[in-house]
Each structure stands twice: as structure tokens, then as C-alpha cells.
Write a protein that holds these residues in place. Structure first.
Motif, PDB file in Angstrom:
ATOM      1  N   GLY A  92       0.790  -1.225   0.000  1.00 49.09           N
ATOM      2  CA  GLY A  92       0.000   0.000   0.000  1.00 49.09           C
ATOM      3  C   GLY A  92       0.820   1.272   0.000  1.00 49.09           C
ATOM      4  N   SER A  93       2.103   1.180  -0.350  1.00 49.66           N
ATOM      5  CA  SER A  93       2.948   2.382  -0.348  1.00 49.66           C
ATOM      6  C   SER A  93       3.050   3.029  -1.726  1.00 49.66           C
ATOM      7  CB  SER A  93       4.354   2.045   0.174  1.00 49.66           C
ATOM      8  OG  SER A  93       4.983   1.070  -0.646  1.00 49.66           O
ATOM      9  N   GLY A  94       2.290   2.539  -2.704  1.00 45.19           N
ATOM     10  CA  GLY A  94       2.273   3.172  -4.022  1.00 45.19           C
ATOM     11  C   GLY A  94       3.323   2.660  -4.984  1.00 45.19           C
ATOM     12  N   LYS A  95       3.873   1.474  -4.717  1.00 45.26           N
ATOM     13  CA  LYS A  95       4.935   0.941  -5.592  1.00 45.26           C
ATOM     14  C   LYS A  95       4.422   0.712  -7.015  1.00 45.26           C
ATOM     15  CE  LYS A  95       5.783  -2.710  -3.036  1.00 45.26           C
ATOM     16  NZ  LYS A  95       4.822  -2.519  -1.948  1.00 45.26           N
ATOM     17  N   THR A  96       3.210   0.156  -7.140  1.00 43.50           N
ATOM     18  CA  THR A  96       2.661  -0.122  -8.470  1.00 43.50           C
ATOM     19  C   THR A  96       2.460   1.169  -9.250  1.00 43.50           C
ATOM     20  OG1 THR A  96       1.559  -2.121  -7.659  1.00 43.50           O
ATOM     21  CG2 THR A  96       0.746  -1.193  -9.722  1.00 43.50           C
ATOM     22  N   THR A  97       1.978   2.218  -8.592  1.00 46.04           N
ATOM     23  CA  THR A  97       1.778   3.504  -9.268  1.00 46.04           C
ATOM     24  C   THR A  97       3.099   4.046  -9.807  1.00 46.04           C
ATOM     25  OG1 THR A  97      -0.141   4.037  -7.889  1.00 46.04           O
ATOM     26  CG2 THR A  97       0.963   5.877  -8.973  1.00 46.04           C
ATOM     27  N   THR A  98       4.157   3.940  -9.003  1.00 46.65           N
ATOM     28  CA  THR A  98       5.464   4.409  -9.453  1.00 46.65           C
ATOM     29  C   THR A  98       5.958   3.601 -10.646  1.00 46.65           C
ATOM     30  OG1 THR A  98       6.045   5.172  -7.233  1.00 46.65           O
ATOM     31  CG2 THR A  98       7.869   4.749  -8.748  1.00 46.65           C
ATOM     32  N   LEU A  99       5.821   2.289 -10.595  1.00 45.61           N
ATOM     33  CA  LEU A  99       6.256   1.443 -11.706  1.00 45.61           C
ATOM     34  C   LEU A  99       5.477   1.754 -12.977  1.00 45.61           C
ATOM     35  CD1 LEU A  99       6.785  -1.997  -9.932  1.00 45.61           C
ATOM     36  CD2 LEU A  99       8.536  -0.580 -11.008  1.00 45.61           C
ATOM     37  N   TYR A 100       4.168   1.947 -12.851  1.00 49.13           N
ATOM     38  CA  TYR A 100       3.359   2.270 -14.025  1.00 49.13           C
ATOM     39  C   TYR A 100       3.741   3.640 -14.592  1.00 49.13           C
ATOM     40  CZ  TYR A 100       0.141  -1.705 -13.686  1.00 49.13           C
ATOM     41  OH  TYR A 100      -0.393  -2.956 -13.705  1.00 49.13           O
ATOM     42  N   SER A 101       4.128   4.562 -13.716  1.00 50.79           N
ATOM     43  CA  SER A 101       4.583   5.876 -14.187  1.00 50.79           C
ATOM     44  C   SER A 101       5.856   5.722 -15.016  1.00 50.79           C
ATOM     45  CB  SER A 101       4.839   6.807 -13.002  1.00 50.79           C
ATOM     46  OG  SER A 101       3.650   7.028 -12.267  1.00 50.79           O
ATOM     47  N   ILE A 102       6.745   4.857 -14.550  1.00 54.35           N
ATOM     48  CA  ILE A 102       7.996   4.621 -15.289  1.00 54.35           C
ATOM     49  C   ILE A 102       7.693   3.959 -16.625  1.00 54.35           C
ATOM     50  CG2 ILE A 102      10.160   3.338 -15.277  1.00 54.35           C
ATOM     51  CD1 ILE A 102      10.214   3.712 -12.220  1.00 54.35           C
TER      52      ILE A 102
ATOM     53  N   ALA B 154      26.380  -6.976  -8.064  1.00 54.20           N
ATOM     54  CA  ALA B 154      27.222  -5.842  -8.477  1.00 54.20           C
ATOM     55  C   ALA B 154      27.197  -5.688  -9.993  1.00 54.20           C
ATOM     56  CB  ALA B 154      28.648  -6.060  -7.987  1.00 54.20           C
ATOM     57  N   GLY B 155      26.866  -4.507 -10.437  1.00 55.49           N
ATOM     58  CA  GLY B 155      26.866  -4.210 -11.863  1.00 55.49           C
ATOM     59  C   GLY B 155      25.560  -4.472 -12.571  1.00 55.49           C
ATOM     60  N   ASN B 156      24.662  -5.231 -11.942  1.00 50.49           N
ATOM     61  CA  ASN B 156      23.387  -5.550 -12.599  1.00 50.49           C
ATOM     62  C   ASN B 156      22.193  -4.834 -11.997  1.00 50.49           C
ATOM     63  OD1 ASN B 156      24.206  -7.502 -14.651  1.00 50.49           O
ATOM     64  ND2 ASN B 156      24.756  -8.828 -12.931  1.00 50.49           N
ATOM     65  N   ILE B 157      22.365  -4.216 -10.829  1.00 54.40           N
ATOM     66  CA  ILE B 157      21.299  -3.391 -10.260  1.00 54.40           C
ATOM     67  C   ILE B 157      21.570  -1.942 -10.648  1.00 54.40           C
ATOM     68  CG2 ILE B 157      20.164  -2.575  -8.180  1.00 54.40           C
ATOM     69  CD1 ILE B 157      20.709  -5.130  -6.832  1.00 54.40           C
ATOM     70  N   ILE B 158      20.649  -1.363 -11.395  1.00 53.03           N
ATOM     71  CA  ILE B 158      20.786   0.045 -11.781  1.00 53.03           C
ATOM     72  C   ILE B 158      20.568   0.937 -10.575  1.00 53.03           C
ATOM     73  CG2 ILE B 158      19.886   1.877 -13.257  1.00 53.03           C
ATOM     74  CD1 ILE B 158      18.938  -0.298 -15.191  1.00 53.03           C
ATOM     75  N   GLY B 159      19.528   0.641  -9.818  1.00 53.55           N
ATOM     76  CA  GLY B 159      19.212   1.465  -8.659  1.00 53.55           C
ATOM     77  C   GLY B 159      17.984   0.956  -7.935  1.00 53.55           C
ATOM     78  N   VAL B 160      17.697   1.585  -6.798  1.00 55.67           N
ATOM     79  CA  VAL B 160      16.561   1.204  -5.953  1.00 55.67           C
ATOM     80  C   VAL B 160      15.821   2.469  -5.540  1.00 55.67           C
ATOM     81  CG1 VAL B 160      15.808  -0.083  -3.930  1.00 55.67           C
ATOM     82  CG2 VAL B 160      17.954  -0.714  -5.059  1.00 55.67           C
ATOM     83  N   VAL B 161      14.484   2.412  -5.624  1.00 56.45           N
ATOM     84  CA  VAL B 161      13.629   3.503  -5.154  1.00 56.45           C
ATOM     85  C   VAL B 161      12.823   2.985  -3.967  1.00 56.45           C
ATOM     86  CG1 VAL B 161      11.745   5.091  -5.720  1.00 56.45           C
ATOM     87  CG2 VAL B 161      13.444   4.486  -7.470  1.00 56.45           C
ATOM     88  N   ALA B 162      12.920   3.637  -2.835  1.00 56.48           N
ATOM     89  CA  ALA B 162      12.097   3.287  -1.673  1.00 56.48           C
ATOM     90  C   ALA B 162      11.086   4.403  -1.447  1.00 56.48           C
ATOM     91  CB  ALA B 162      12.956   3.093  -0.430  1.00 56.48           C
ATOM     92  N   GLN B 163       9.885   4.032  -1.036  1.00 56.35           N
ATOM     93  CA  GLN B 163       8.869   5.070  -0.887  1.00 56.35           C
ATOM     94  C   GLN B 163       7.855   4.741   0.200  1.00 56.35           C
ATOM     95  OE1 GLN B 163       7.347   4.535  -5.078  1.00 56.35           O
ATOM     96  NE2 GLN B 163       5.354   4.703  -4.055  1.00 56.35           N
ATOM     97  N   ARG B 164       7.185   5.787   0.655  1.00 54.57           N
ATOM     98  CA  ARG B 164       6.060   5.689   1.584  1.00 54.57           C
ATOM     99  C   ARG B 164       5.007   6.693   1.133  1.00 54.57           C
ATOM    100  NH1 ARG B 164       9.269   2.487   2.908  1.00 54.57           N
ATOM    101  NH2 ARG B 164       9.955   1.815   4.991  1.00 54.57           N
ATOM    102  N   LEU B 165       3.784   6.507   1.609  1.00 54.71           N
ATOM    103  CA  LEU B 165       2.723   7.475   1.365  1.00 54.71           C
ATOM    104  C   LEU B 165       2.370   8.144   2.682  1.00 54.71           C
ATOM    105  CD1 LEU B 165       0.303   5.565  -1.075  1.00 54.71           C
ATOM    106  CD2 LEU B 165       2.001   7.313  -1.634  1.00 54.71           C
TER     107      LEU B 165
END
Length: 566
Positions: A323-333, A437-448
């Protein structure tokens, strides 16, 4: 612009009727003077629903199936039943803020009817028209007019056993049953109040009804428990569930038009001590799709995220609790990446928001399609971008990394408390450091967090403790921050809507080296902070200083206690 082809030729080209059937219908039309489409339906050559959809395609207009529409009492009140019958239309919803009335009509270009209807509306109102079938409209008028549609009125009708008629209504239709209208009214009310979930919770002596609004549950109604069996059956029928099964959990889905827009409800039942508990997750397609630049990221964070997305291969993770909005962020991307030259494929559980031009697949126990098997199958479909709904186990994680290592851009979610926490979590799952190492571009953590109501938020200068929580020194001066108060606009909650706070971690060569040699979370965190990494608490404090939320609300979702340490 080319004129639309005659409906007869369109139906013929689509293979919906034969040349002989068209010839017969044209002769009948010449004799009776009626519309060709009505003649085809009257002769039984095609269904009214097929004609409606073909007309919508020919005229480039939107059609609607009135059997899956929840009525809006405010819209029905604007158009009396005799007017609706005479003009052959049905009001669906009314937005007083715009102001706009949405109607369904079989004759969407009937300017005379639209002018007569406009005379009944407040000055400056506009009319949006959706295409529906003749008999569908007539049936909807008979069903929707003449019955009480407000929640209080329906409950009174159920308690007293006396139907509150607003006018002459046809007997025998399902809207004669107050339970049907009660469920429809509750679903429509939950959508209008921007609830994300609707809970039906049976207790020993009553039924509790709660909405989750802005992340918090609120009790809306308490009904006598005698109402619940019929209500539960109605919900299960709408969701396509087995009404005879009450001892095992079930999952289903309801698709309806509410306030003139499509809304899906994901239905879950669970047997409890006092009966079946039913929870509906409300999936409003319009609100589920947000542009990347509307997520509320700070400029530096948005630029960093776009830089991560621009990398052609690798894995990007979005983390946070349910419920922290992860799906919304992924769909935005995905919306940002969606283009004709890119093949985007998703594997979700379930598919929440249909998106054009994207191949979306739902995992299914019945067909033994899980995340790992689904990724294997998708890799044979020539994808450029892959979305894996969630990394739950080692098999799924290995397949996601295999896709990333073979030249694909992969997105997924992971349940961790922070962006840096994704690294030890993946190690725990079983992924080796040299693969990470080298295969993760980045990580986004979020809360609402809940957004302060702009009409009643209460400003005040930050005190000493608040200054420490905001990580501001004494030389910074005392900023004005806000606390919740409550007014009619926000239903006396002090908050209205929600916003996301995020931390964006991009793994560069230095951080990859730390990951490869199994550095501690503390070491990775210190290195990231040295490179300008901003934590969830930092982003939340930015929102507090901008007057968007309060420190109390931020403290509810993010731990700020370490800022009080000496």
C-alpha cells in the motif's frame, strides 16, 4: 477529415452481417423509414451490443454497457423521468465542480435533445455523451427511476420493509431489491470518497463497514448482522464467486462504471468467527496512471531517476510496504518508456491497470504460471522492458537477474524498509554478490503520507524538538510548519489526499564494489550519503517545510527518533 463510412458498409466489412442481410434490412428500412441499425437488430441479424460497439467505432466515440453502471442519484435528480424517456437518454454522473453531466444516449449527435437537456442544467454546464443501445436505455430508465438510491433511504427501506418509491417503477427488475441498491450505493460512495479499500466486517451482533481513505481506516456504517448474508451473496454474485462456499477464501473481480469512468474492484473473502469477511480493493484506472513528473520527486531526485531509466539494461527495484504506491510508481515509469519502438511486457499478480501498447500477463495458479516461469516465457517474446510484479523467492530473483544480464531492462518490487535494505534482502534470498554488483541500476524506496488540508492547516513556528527532527540548526532560523486542524472540506480529518516521499539510490561503480565485497549496510549507507543520497526522512522533512504534510504524519510512517539522539 474523411466522413465516416455508412454503418451498413462498416458492419459488412467487419464481417458482422452478410450482403444478403444488409439487402433485406435496407428494403425494410425503405418501407418503414426507421434507422438501419434498428432494422438489423429487429430482424435478429446482430445484437444491440454489437451494433452499439460498431457505431462507436465508426463515429470514433466511446460506448458503454449500461448493465455494468452504478447510478448517480445526483445526476438522476437533474433529469426527470419523463424528460429522460422523451429524449431517450440516461444521466450517469454529475460533477458539480466542473460542472459536467455525463449521459448515455443512442443518438449522440441529436443537437435538439442536447439543447433541451442543457436547459435543465445549471448555467455553464457541459454534457459528455456516451453511446448506448436503445433497449439498454429504456431498461435503465425503468430500473433506475422510481427507487430510493441513497444509503440512508435504502437502509430505512430494509429496516421497515416499506419501499420508498420516488415514482412509478417497474416491478420485477433487480433494483426492486433494496440489497442490490445498497451494495451499489456503497460501492459508488466509496469511489466518490476516494477510498482505496472497502471492508465488510461481521461482528457478533452487527456488520461493520469501513473505508480506507488516505491510508487510514474509517468506520462508515454499522448495520444489523441480519443484513449481511444477503449483502455477501450479492457481492459474491457480482464478483463471479461461488455463493455456496463460505468456509474457504475466494478471490474475484468486479468491473463497473462509476461517475462516468471505469473502476475495477478486486474482491477477497475470508471465513472468520462471525462469518465471511469481504474486502474490496478499489482500482480506479484514472488515478492509477500518473505521469513521472507528477510523482512529487524533488528536481534532483527526478533527474537521477530519469538517468537510471535511461540505462538500457539492468534491474531497477521499487521497495516499500504493502500500500505504499509501488505499483503507481512502476506504471509511471512504464508510461514514460512506452513508445511504438519499445516492446514492454509485464507479469503481475493481478493486472491492476490495463495500459495501451503494453503486453500484460497475470500469474495464475490454475495454469501453473508463476513469476519465475512467466519470466522464462517472456524472454522468448523479444521484450525490451520487463516488469516482474514482485520478487518473492530465489527462483524469481534469479530469472529477473538473468533477464537483466541478457540485455533487458527489468523492473520489480521488493519488500524492504529502505533502498539500501534491498541489498541484504537479495543476498538473503540467495543472489550472489558478484551477480548483484553491476546488474542493479538502482533502488527507489517510498512511503505514502497524508497531505494536509489546504483549507484548514494550522501554521506555527517550529519549536526546539521540531527543529531537531527537521535536522535544522539554530542558525537556520525557525521555519513556519503546519499541523492538522479539521474542517468540512476534509471531513474534519485535517488531511486531504496523500503524497509520496521517496529515496532514490543509484548504484555506481564505487557502490557496486562495496556490494561485491559484501560490505555492511552501514558502510554502503555512509558511502551513499557521501555521494548526496537523500533518505526518506530527508524527503519527508522537505515536504513538511513545504507545508504539504505535518511532522506528526511523517513520524507515523518514518522513524525520526535517531534525529533526537545526542
Amino acid at each position: 477529415m474523411n466522413a465516416p463510412a455508412p454503418i451498413g458498409q462498416t458492419l459488412l466489412q467487419l464481417g458482422l452481417i452478410s450482403a444478403d442481410q444488409l439487402h433485406i434490412a435496407l428494403r425494410e428500412q425503405h418501407r418503414s423509414g426507421d434507422a438501419l441499425g434498428r432494422q438489423l437488430v429487429r430482424l435478429g441479424f446482430l445484437s444491440e451490443a454489437t451494433l452499439r460497439d460498431a457505431l462507436a467505432q465508426t463515429l470514433s466515440r466511446e460506448s458503454i454497457d449500461l448493465t455494468h453502471v452504478l447510478p448517480d442519484p445526483a445526476a438522476l435528480a437533474l433529469v426527470p423521468q419523463p424528460v429522460a424517456k422523451r429524449l431517450k437518454l440516461i444521466p450517469l454522473s454529475y460533477d458539480a465542480a466542473r460542472p459536467t453531466l455525463v449521459i448515455a444516449s443512442a443518438e449522440i449527435d441529436n443537437l435538439i435533445a442536447l439543447d433541451q437537456l442543457r436547459s435543465l442544467l445549471p448555467a455553464g454546464s457541459t454534457i459528455d455523451t456516451l453511446l448506448a443501445g436503445d433497449s439498454e436505455i429504456a431498461r435503465a430508465i425503468d430500473q433506475l427511476y422510481g427507487h430510493e438510491l441513497s444509503i440512508d433511504g435504502i437502509l430505512h427501506e430494509i429496516e421497515t420493509g416499506e419501499p420508498e418509491r420516488l415514482g412509478a417503477a417497474s416491478a420485477g427488475n433487480e433494483y426492486a431489491q433494496p440489497v442490490v441498491r445498497l451494495i451499489d450505493a456503497l460501492l459508488a460512495d466509496a469511489v466518490r470518497r476516494d477510498a482505496s479499500d472497502l471492508h465488510f466486517e461481521p461482528e457478533a451482533g452487527f456488520l461493520r463497514i469501513r473505508y480506507r481513505i488516505d491510508g487510514m481506516l474509517r468506520q462508515i456504517r454499522a448495520l444489523h448482522r441480519a443484513c449481511w448474508p444477503a449483502m455477501a451473496v450479492r457481492l459474491k454474485v457480482m464478483a463471479g464467486l461461488n455463493i455456496a462456499e463460505t468456509r474457504a477464501p475466494q478471490d474475484g473481480r468486479i468491473s463497473l462504471h462509476v461517475s462516468g469512468r471505469p473502476v475495477d474492484f478486486r474482491v477477497s473473502t475470508l471465513p472468520t468467527l462471525h462469518g465471511e469477511n469481504i474486502v474490496l480493493r478499489i482500482l480506479d484506472r484514472q488515478k492509477g496512471l500518473v505521469r513521472l513528473d507528477q510523482l512529487g520527486l524533488a528536481d534532483a531526485q527526478l533527474d537521477l531517476l530519469k538517468l537510471m531509466i535511461a540505462r538500457p539494461e539492468g534491474l531497477i527495484l521499487v521497495t516499500g510496504p504493502t500500500g505504499s504506491g509501488k505499483t503507481t510508481t512502476l506504471y509511471s515509469i512504464l508510461g514514460h518508456l512506452n513508445a511504438e519502438g519499445v516492446n514492454i511486457m509485464t507479469l503481475e499478480d493481478p493486472v491492476e491497470y490495463p495500459m495501451p501498447q503494453i503486453r500484460q500477463t497475470a500469474v495464475s495458479e490454475a495454469t501453473r504460471l508463476d513469476f519465475a516461469n512467466g519470466v522464462r516465457a517472456m524472454l522468448r517474446q523479444d521484450p525490451d522492458v520487463i516488469l516482474v510484479g514482485e520478487i518473492r523467492d530465489e527462483d524469481t530473483a534469479r530469472m529477473a537477474f538473468q533477464a537483466a544480464m541478457t540485455g533487458h531492462q527489468v523492473f520489480s518490487t521488493l519488500h524492504t524498509s529502505s533502498a539500501i535494505g534491498a541489498i541484504p534482502r537479495l543476498l538473503d534470498i540467495g543472489i550472489q554478490p558478484d551477480i548483484l554488483a553491476g546488474n542493479i541500476i538502482g533502488v527507489v524506496a517510498q512511503r505514502l503520507v497524508r497531505r494536509l488540508c489546504p483549507a484548514c492547516r494550522d501554521p506555527h513556528p517550529a519549536d526546539d524538538i521540531e527543529m531537531r527532527l527537521l535536522a535544522l540548526g539554530g542558525s537556520a532560523g525557525r521555519p513556519v510548519i503546519h499541523r492538522p486542524k479539521g474542517c468540512p472540506r476534509c471531513d474534519f480529518q485535517g488531511y486531504l489526499g496523500r503524497l509520496a516521499i521517496m529515496e532514490v539510490l543509484r548504484l555506481d561503480g564505487d557502490l557496486d564494489e562495496l556490494v561485491a565485497r559484501r560490505a555492511t549496510t552501514r558502510e554502503i549507507r555512509q558511502a551513499a550519503l557521501h555521494k548526496g543520497f537523500r533518505t526518506l526522512a530527508d524527503d519527508g522533512c522537505r515536504r513538511v517545510l513545504e507545508g504539504e504534510t505535518s511532522l506528526e504524519e511523517l513520524s507515523r510512517v518514518v522513524d525520526l527518533t535517531d534525529r533526537l539522539s545526542p
